[in-house]
Design a protein around this motif. Structure first.
Motif, PDB file in Angstrom:
ATOM      1  N   TYR A  31       0.797  -1.069   0.093  1.00  0.00           N
ATOM      2  CA  TYR A  31      -0.243  -0.003  -0.013  1.00  0.00           C
ATOM      3  C   TYR A  31       0.905   1.130   0.072  1.00  0.00           C
ATOM      4  CZ  TYR A  31      -3.649  -3.057   1.407  1.00  0.00           C
ATOM      5  OH  TYR A  31      -4.526  -4.112   1.451  1.00  0.00           O
ATOM      6  N   ALA A  32       0.568   2.270  -0.772  1.00  0.00           N
ATOM      7  CA  ALA A  32       0.853   3.511  -0.764  1.00  0.00           C
ATOM      8  C   ALA A  32       0.003   4.271   0.455  1.00  0.00           C
ATOM      9  CB  ALA A  32       0.857   4.234  -1.987  1.00  0.00           C
ATOM     10  N   MET A  33       0.669   5.105   1.389  1.00  0.00           N
ATOM     11  CA  MET A  33      -0.171   5.614   2.424  1.00  0.00           C
ATOM     12  C   MET A  33      -0.206   7.130   2.204  1.00  0.00           C
ATOM     13  SD  MET A  33      -0.843   2.751   4.126  1.00  0.00           S
ATOM     14  CE  MET A  33      -1.367   3.675   5.546  1.00  0.00           C
ATOM     15  N   GLY A  34      -1.407   7.643   2.689  1.00  0.00           N
ATOM     16  CA  GLY A  34      -1.573   8.919   2.701  1.00  0.00           C
ATOM     17  C   GLY A  34      -2.091   9.488   3.998  1.00  0.00           C
ATOM     18  N   TRP A  35      -2.083  10.630   4.371  1.00  0.00           N
ATOM     19  CA  TRP A  35      -2.541  11.666   5.337  1.00  0.00           C
ATOM     20  C   TRP A  35      -3.448  12.603   4.697  1.00  0.00           C
ATOM     21  CZ3 TRP A  35      -1.971  10.152  10.149  1.00  0.00           C
ATOM     22  CH2 TRP A  35      -0.925   9.324  10.662  1.00  0.00           C
ATOM     23  N   PHE A  36      -4.784  12.598   5.315  1.00  0.00           N
ATOM     24  CA  PHE A  36      -5.627  13.716   4.843  1.00  0.00           C
ATOM     25  C   PHE A  36      -5.883  14.269   6.199  1.00  0.00           C
ATOM     26  CE2 PHE A  36      -6.610  12.812   0.460  1.00  0.00           C
ATOM     27  CZ  PHE A  36      -5.957  11.677   0.170  1.00  0.00           C
ATOM     28  N   TYR A  94      -6.616  12.110   9.041  1.00  0.00           N
ATOM     29  CA  TYR A  94      -6.902  10.534   8.810  1.00  0.00           C
ATOM     30  C   TYR A  94      -5.748  10.017   7.956  1.00  0.00           C
ATOM     31  CZ  TYR A  94     -11.783  12.117   9.585  1.00  0.00           C
ATOM     32  OH  TYR A  94     -12.822  12.463  10.091  1.00  0.00           O
ATOM     33  N   CYS A  95      -5.396   8.844   8.243  1.00  0.00           N
ATOM     34  CA  CYS A  95      -4.248   7.929   7.409  1.00  0.00           C
ATOM     35  C   CYS A  95      -5.322   7.169   6.657  1.00  0.00           C
ATOM     36  CB  CYS A  95      -3.272   7.202   8.430  1.00  0.00           C
ATOM     37  SG  CYS A  95      -4.223   5.945   9.324  1.00  0.00           S
ATOM     38  N   ALA A  96      -4.657   6.773   5.278  1.00  0.00           N
ATOM     39  CA  ALA A  96      -5.510   5.948   4.241  1.00  0.00           C
ATOM     40  C   ALA A  96      -4.431   5.331   3.440  1.00  0.00           C
ATOM     41  CB  ALA A  96      -6.216   7.073   3.392  1.00  0.00           C
ATOM     42  N   ALA A  97      -4.866   4.231   3.137  1.00  0.00           N
ATOM     43  CA  ALA A  97      -4.142   3.050   2.349  1.00  0.00           C
ATOM     44  C   ALA A  97      -4.335   3.121   0.775  1.00  0.00           C
ATOM     45  CB  ALA A  97      -4.005   1.869   2.711  1.00  0.00           C
ATOM     46  N   ALA A  98      -3.764   3.214   0.155  1.00  0.00           N
ATOM     47  CA  ALA A  98      -4.025   2.918  -1.601  1.00  0.00           C
ATOM     48  C   ALA A  98      -3.318   1.738  -1.895  1.00  0.00           C
ATOM     49  CB  ALA A  98      -3.631   4.125  -2.396  1.00  0.00           C
ATOM     50  N   LEU A  99      -4.164   0.843  -2.795  1.00  0.00           N
ATOM     51  CA  LEU A  99      -3.383  -0.363  -3.235  1.00  0.00           C
ATOM     52  C   LEU A  99      -2.940   0.074  -4.703  1.00  0.00           C
ATOM     53  CD1 LEU A  99      -2.864  -3.284  -2.652  1.00  0.00           C
ATOM     54  CD2 LEU A  99      -5.100  -4.058  -3.677  1.00  0.00           C
ATOM     55  N   VAL A 100      -1.520   0.127  -4.697  1.00  0.00           N
ATOM     56  CA  VAL A 100      -1.053   0.495  -6.162  1.00  0.00           C
ATOM     57  C   VAL A 100       0.131  -0.421  -6.498  1.00  0.00           C
ATOM     58  CG1 VAL A 100      -1.404   2.870  -5.650  1.00  0.00           C
ATOM     59  CG2 VAL A 100       0.690   2.031  -4.774  1.00  0.00           C
ATOM     60  N   SER A 101       0.294  -0.452  -7.686  1.00  0.00           N
ATOM     61  CA  SER A 101       1.370  -1.309  -8.144  1.00  0.00           C
ATOM     62  C   SER A 101       2.780  -0.894  -7.882  1.00  0.00           C
ATOM     63  CB  SER A 101       1.443  -1.244  -9.969  1.00  0.00           C
ATOM     64  OG  SER A 101       0.092  -2.019 -10.058  1.00  0.00           O
ATOM     65  N   LEU A 102       3.810  -1.397  -7.655  1.00  0.00           N
ATOM     66  CA  LEU A 102       5.422  -1.266  -7.502  1.00  0.00           C
ATOM     67  C   LEU A 102       5.702  -0.500  -8.507  1.00  0.00           C
ATOM     68  CD1 LEU A 102       7.109  -1.775  -5.406  1.00  0.00           C
ATOM     69  CD2 LEU A 102       8.311  -3.637  -6.809  1.00  0.00           C
ATOM     70  N   GLY A 103       6.054   0.914  -7.833  1.00  0.00           N
ATOM     71  CA  GLY A 103       6.673   1.761  -8.978  1.00  0.00           C
ATOM     72  C   GLY A 103       5.731   3.070  -9.218  1.00  0.00           C
ATOM     73  N   VAL A 104       4.429   2.537  -8.844  1.00  0.00           N
ATOM     74  CA  VAL A 104       3.463   3.863  -8.951  1.00  0.00           C
ATOM     75  C   VAL A 104       3.679   4.964  -8.038  1.00  0.00           C
ATOM     76  CG1 VAL A 104       1.081   4.574  -8.642  1.00  0.00           C
ATOM     77  CG2 VAL A 104       1.771   2.399  -9.919  1.00  0.00           C
ATOM     78  N   ALA A 114      -8.645   3.494  -0.678  1.00  0.00           N
ATOM     79  CA  ALA A 114      -9.750   2.653  -0.436  1.00  0.00           C
ATOM     80  C   ALA A 114     -10.049   2.356   1.002  1.00  0.00           C
ATOM     81  CB  ALA A 114      -9.648   1.486  -1.378  1.00  0.00           C
ATOM     82  N   TYR A 115      -8.976   2.757   1.777  1.00  0.00           N
ATOM     83  CA  TYR A 115      -9.126   2.251   3.251  1.00  0.00           C
ATOM     84  C   TYR A 115      -8.511   3.440   4.152  1.00  0.00           C
ATOM     85  CZ  TYR A 115      -8.898  -2.325   0.928  1.00  0.00           C
ATOM     86  OH  TYR A 115      -8.894  -3.313   0.018  1.00  0.00           O
ATOM     87  N   TRP A 116      -9.523   3.642   5.299  1.00  0.00           N
ATOM     88  CA  TRP A 116      -9.284   4.700   5.918  1.00  0.00           C
ATOM     89  C   TRP A 116      -9.361   4.256   7.361  1.00  0.00           C
ATOM     90  CZ3 TRP A 116      -8.721   9.782   4.077  1.00  0.00           C
ATOM     91  CH2 TRP A 116      -8.970   9.922   2.823  1.00  0.00           C
ATOM     92  N   GLY A 117      -8.322   5.130   8.465  1.00  0.00           N
ATOM     93  CA  GLY A 117      -8.471   4.939   9.789  1.00  0.00           C
ATOM     94  C   GLY A 117      -9.547   5.983  10.263  1.00  0.00           C
TER      95      GLY A 117
END
Length: 126
Positions: A31-36, A94-104, A114-117
């Protein structure tokens, strides 16, 4: 994947906080991870993101130079170090996770995650 954010609180302007987001479930490193963040009456906005390996990061202009995101794939945790906090940083984070391909690269759009704390409140007093 399930996400649990922590580390929020009340801090004076100019202070620092470190948020953590612990993940459980599927392999964290896919997962790539993000903060919002979302302030009262405002839209949820992108703050920072980090690629699967941690090799790439991206920040909103409003936090660039003050916030740093990092991850420890061995601990299934992503962090957001927030320095020089300002009252306008007050929001639920909020933290969040994105299912992405390697190298994206780092996803920056809310719909890519797609996934949120559950969110953690950060309040910065002036």
């Amino acid at each position: 994947v399930q996400l649990q954010a922590s580390g929020g609180g009340l801090v004076q302007a100019g202070g620092s906080l470190r948020l953590s987001c612990a993940a459980s479930g599927r392999t964290f490193s896919i997962y790539a991870m993000g903060w919002f963040r979302q302030a009262p009456g405002k839209e949820r906005e992108f703050v920072a993101g980090i690629s699967r390996s941690g090799g790439s990061t991206h920040y909103a202009d409003s936090v660039k130079g003050r916030f740093t995101t990092s991850r420890d794939n061995a601990k299934n945790t992503v962090y957001l170090q927030m320095n020089s906090l300002k009252p306008e940083d007050t929001a639920v984070y909020y933290c969040a996770a994105a299912l992405v391909s390697l190298g994206v690269g780092v996803p920056r759009i809310r719909s890519q995650y797609a996934y949120w704390g559950q969110g953690t409140q950060v309040t910065v007093s002036s």
